[in-house]
Design a protein around this motif. Sequence first.
Motif, PDB file in Angstrom:
ATOM      1  N   THR A 140       0.819  -1.386   0.034  1.00 40.64           N
ATOM      2  CA  THR A 140      -0.214   0.020   0.090  1.00 40.64           C
ATOM      3  C   THR A 140       0.852   1.212  -0.197  1.00 40.64           C
ATOM      4  N   ASN A 141       2.083   1.226   0.328  1.00 44.51           N
ATOM      5  CA  ASN A 141       3.105   2.476   0.252  1.00 44.51           C
ATOM      6  C   ASN A 141       3.507   2.899  -1.085  1.00 44.51           C
ATOM      7  N   LEU A 142       3.323   1.799  -1.886  1.00 41.49           N
ATOM      8  CA  LEU A 142       3.600   2.004  -3.295  1.00 41.49           C
ATOM      9  C   LEU A 142       2.682   2.506  -4.119  1.00 41.49           C
ATOM     10  N   SER A 143       2.874   3.248  -5.206  1.00 46.97           N
ATOM     11  CA  SER A 143       1.797   3.688  -6.174  1.00 46.97           C
ATOM     12  C   SER A 143       1.033   2.591  -6.799  1.00 46.97           C
ATOM     13  N   VAL A 144      -0.305   2.877  -7.371  1.00 45.66           N
ATOM     14  CA  VAL A 144      -0.884   1.845  -7.962  1.00 45.66           C
ATOM     15  C   VAL A 144      -0.409   1.214  -9.026  1.00 45.66           C
ATOM     16  N   ALA A 145       0.394   2.126 -10.029  1.00 47.72           N
ATOM     17  CA  ALA A 145       1.107   1.424 -11.225  1.00 47.72           C
ATOM     18  C   ALA A 145       2.112   0.370 -10.902  1.00 47.72           C
ATOM     19  N   GLU A 146       3.006   0.880  -9.595  1.00 45.93           N
ATOM     20  CA  GLU A 146       3.974   0.079  -8.986  1.00 45.93           C
ATOM     21  C   GLU A 146       3.445  -1.287  -8.612  1.00 45.93           C
ATOM     22  N   ASN A 147       2.362  -1.338  -8.037  1.00 47.27           N
ATOM     23  CA  ASN A 147       1.672  -2.450  -7.614  1.00 47.27           C
ATOM     24  C   ASN A 147       1.301  -3.322  -8.641  1.00 47.27           C
ATOM     25  N   ILE A 148       0.743  -2.873  -9.786  1.00 50.96           N
ATOM     26  CA  ILE A 148       0.235  -3.604 -10.775  1.00 50.96           C
ATOM     27  C   ILE A 148       1.581  -4.140 -11.501  1.00 50.96           C
ATOM     28  N   PHE A 149       2.497  -3.585 -11.672  1.00 50.14           N
ATOM     29  CA  PHE A 149       3.590  -4.152 -12.240  1.00 50.14           C
ATOM     30  C   PHE A 149       5.045  -4.450 -11.516  1.00 50.14           C
ATOM     31  N   ILE A 150       4.851  -4.630  -9.991  1.00 54.62           N
ATOM     32  CA  ILE A 150       5.948  -5.069  -9.328  1.00 54.62           C
ATOM     33  C   ILE A 150       6.506  -6.351  -9.631  1.00 54.62           C
ATOM     34  N   GLY A 151       7.967  -6.013  -9.781  1.00 56.83           N
ATOM     35  CA  GLY A 151       8.524  -7.491 -10.335  1.00 56.83           C
ATOM     36  C   GLY A 151       8.862  -7.688 -11.875  1.00 56.83           C
ATOM     37  N   ARG A 152       7.733  -6.976 -12.798  1.00 58.49           N
ATOM     38  CA  ARG A 152       7.919  -6.841 -13.899  1.00 58.49           C
ATOM     39  C   ARG A 152       7.733  -5.607 -14.508  1.00 58.49           C
ATOM     40  N   GLU A 153       8.339  -4.448 -13.990  1.00 55.63           N
ATOM     41  CA  GLU A 153       8.235  -3.297 -14.540  1.00 55.63           C
ATOM     42  C   GLU A 153       8.907  -3.220 -15.944  1.00 55.63           C
ATOM     43  N   PRO A 154       8.107  -2.353 -16.920  1.00 52.54           N
ATOM     44  CA  PRO A 154       8.733  -1.928 -18.336  1.00 52.54           C
ATOM     45  C   PRO A 154      10.128  -1.185 -18.057  1.00 52.54           C
ATOM     46  N   ARG A 155      11.068  -1.753 -18.763  1.00 53.17           N
ATOM     47  CA  ARG A 155      12.306  -0.867 -18.552  1.00 53.17           C
ATOM     48  C   ARG A 155      12.908  -0.358 -19.924  1.00 53.17           C
ATOM     49  N   ARG A 156      13.770   0.726 -19.681  1.00 50.67           N
ATOM     50  CA  ARG A 156      14.148   1.315 -21.133  1.00 50.67           C
ATOM     51  C   ARG A 156      15.801   1.532 -20.611  1.00 50.67           C
ATOM     52  N   MET A 157      16.582   1.131 -21.434  1.00 53.25           N
ATOM     53  CA  MET A 157      17.970   1.231 -21.182  1.00 53.25           C
ATOM     54  C   MET A 157      18.393   0.848 -19.656  1.00 53.25           C
ATOM     55  N   GLY A 158      17.746  -0.108 -19.245  1.00 52.89           N
ATOM     56  CA  GLY A 158      17.869  -0.621 -17.832  1.00 52.89           C
ATOM     57  C   GLY A 158      17.163   0.111 -16.698  1.00 52.89           C
ATOM     58  N   ALA A 159      16.575   1.092 -16.953  1.00 50.15           N
ATOM     59  CA  ALA A 159      15.951   2.038 -15.963  1.00 50.15           C
ATOM     60  C   ALA A 159      14.361   1.930 -16.089  1.00 50.15           C
ATOM     61  N   ILE A 160      13.800   1.844 -15.159  1.00 44.07           N
ATOM     62  CA  ILE A 160      12.352   1.635 -14.939  1.00 44.07           C
ATOM     63  C   ILE A 160      11.701   2.876 -15.876  1.00 44.07           C
ATOM     64  N   ASN A 161      10.626   2.476 -16.848  1.00 36.99           N
ATOM     65  CA  ASN A 161      10.221   3.541 -17.746  1.00 36.99           C
ATOM     66  C   ASN A 161       8.948   3.837 -17.090  1.00 36.99           C
ATOM     67  N   TRP A 162       8.857   5.008 -16.290  1.00 37.96           N
ATOM     68  CA  TRP A 162       7.619   5.230 -15.451  1.00 37.96           C
ATOM     69  C   TRP A 162       6.612   5.637 -16.455  1.00 37.96           C
ATOM     70  N   ARG A 163       7.057   6.501 -17.415  1.00 45.78           N
ATOM     71  CA  ARG A 163       5.641   6.749 -18.303  1.00 45.78           C
ATOM     72  C   ARG A 163       5.024   5.616 -18.672  1.00 45.78           C
ATOM     73  N   GLU A 164       5.713   4.608 -19.356  1.00 48.58           N
ATOM     74  CA  GLU A 164       5.289   3.496 -19.959  1.00 48.58           C
ATOM     75  C   GLU A 164       4.537   2.617 -19.074  1.00 48.58           C
ATOM     76  N   MET A 165       4.974   2.564 -17.860  1.00 48.20           N
ATOM     77  CA  MET A 165       4.358   1.722 -16.741  1.00 48.20           C
ATOM     78  C   MET A 165       3.111   2.355 -16.429  1.00 48.20           C
ATOM     79  N   ARG A 166       2.848   3.536 -16.293  1.00 48.31           N
ATOM     80  CA  ARG A 166       1.667   4.139 -15.892  1.00 48.31           C
ATOM     81  C   ARG A 166       0.753   4.157 -16.978  1.00 48.31           C
ATOM     82  N   ARG A 167       1.123   4.219 -18.340  1.00 52.33           N
ATOM     83  CA  ARG A 167       0.254   4.208 -19.340  1.00 52.33           C
ATOM     84  C   ARG A 167      -0.275   2.776 -19.400  1.00 52.33           C
TER      85      ARG A 167
END
Length: 514
Positions: free
Chosen positions: A97-124
């Motif tokens: 519950t301390n993480l965002s909604v988007a982080e909860n949906i994709f925790i452990g399988r976050e979309p990445r770009r150049m090795g970093a989390i692609n926050w914009r893509e994850m929220r979309r």
Amino acid sequence: MASAASSPVVQMTGIRKEFPGVKALDGVDLRLFAGEVHALMGENGAGKSTLIKVLTGVYTIDGGEIRLGGEPVLFSSPLQAQQAGVSTVYQEVNLCTNLSVAENIFIGREPRRMGAINWREMRRRAREALERVDLHIDVSQPLSSYSIAIQQMVAIARAVDISAQVLILDEPTSSLDQGEVQQLFRVMRQLKAEGLAIVFVSHFLEQIYEITDRMTVLRNGQLVGEWMTSELPQVELVSKMIGRDLATLEALEGENKRTLTALENATPVIQAKGVGRKGSVEPFDLSVYPGEVVGLAGLLGSGRTEVARLMFGADRADSGDFLVDGKPTHLRTPRAATSQGIAFTSENRRTEGLVGELTVRENIILALQAARGWTRPISRKRQDELVDEYIKALDIRPANPEQQVRNLSGGNQQKVLLARWLITRPKLLILDEPTRGIDVGAKAQIQKLVVSLSEEGMSVLFISAELEEVLRLSHKVEVLRDRRIIAELANDEGMTVEKIVETIAGDSREEVRA
């Protein structure tokens, strides 16, 4: 809905699972079809949770076979089951519950770009996942900022996004109000139309008949059968769950009937008027008179324990009023209840009752000492006298007050818990499943004790899943369904277990007073 000719997405055959001394599952079959909502039914201990955990890789099976899409599978973990298309959403939402909604949906399988989390893509992608369950919220906000109902929808969105074949919902409506339940059902119907096989576990019979297509009933770890929901009347479902053939249900002998006269001018020991708690139990009226045993009957999850906890102040009511001996009283805490002469033995005697590390003597004396206050200790001599009296009165074995209570049998542990409260000489004794899990001899002793206490003038609120036991001991029976008292039945010559079963399973939501 699946056709009769379609193949099941999941087929479990002859499933066996044993724990030390317990056959949790004994040759159980389960079939799940695409485009169906399947109810898994059974009382507490029937094996529902074990079957779900076997399917999702929490437990390994001791026998039988599991097939997914026609191919044999044996998952070693819930993650492996998820990756294969089988996900579970539990009653207690297992998210951060301390993480965002988007982080909860994709925790452990976050979309990445150049090795970093692609926050914009994850929220979309999170917004897209939520649209599938008809939820439109700010996915960048912490999950804790949203209600339990929304958190549950997020959990479902995550599960569906991960797994596209089987969704298991374990008691998903237990904390939802009616509007939230209907929103969940809309989502379930949408996912069903998309071809998902959905398992729905719930103790709310009306919800089962509203949303499910097929059901499997378990009892004591064994398969009772599989039916189309529309073809199994509620009253037959209840009889299959509790293990009684309605054709053989008969009234108990007249000598076992409990009658209490001359109540017209008596003042109730306790009276609840419109008492309720949102999300727990709907407002109810209930009166218990001196010397009266009032039974609470209903399936597991019907609200029996919730009523008992409100009457003891273990949960605080948010509506209604209490009167004790005719005087308005606030029962906001167990301490307030005990000061009014109310005692309560929980159905969870090991976790909410006994202190396993303490001796029999220390456990028995606990409530009386708490009532006196720790600045006025009971002398050891007086402790020994009182404890010896109740060990003899309740036939607690072994009769050694210095033995750790954890080493006693279940029946004798229950007697210790009863002794703890009887020593305080309460006016009202609330017993929640006092005979569950104990042997026949101890059960008979406790039943006789309830009758004896009643005859001596003590009032008892008695909860049991065994309807014969409720009838044998009670003067009247309050019937609960879907967290509401729906009927009050006098235990007269015309009362039978069958009538209680029919009342529990009845379609009417109007209160009955008989």
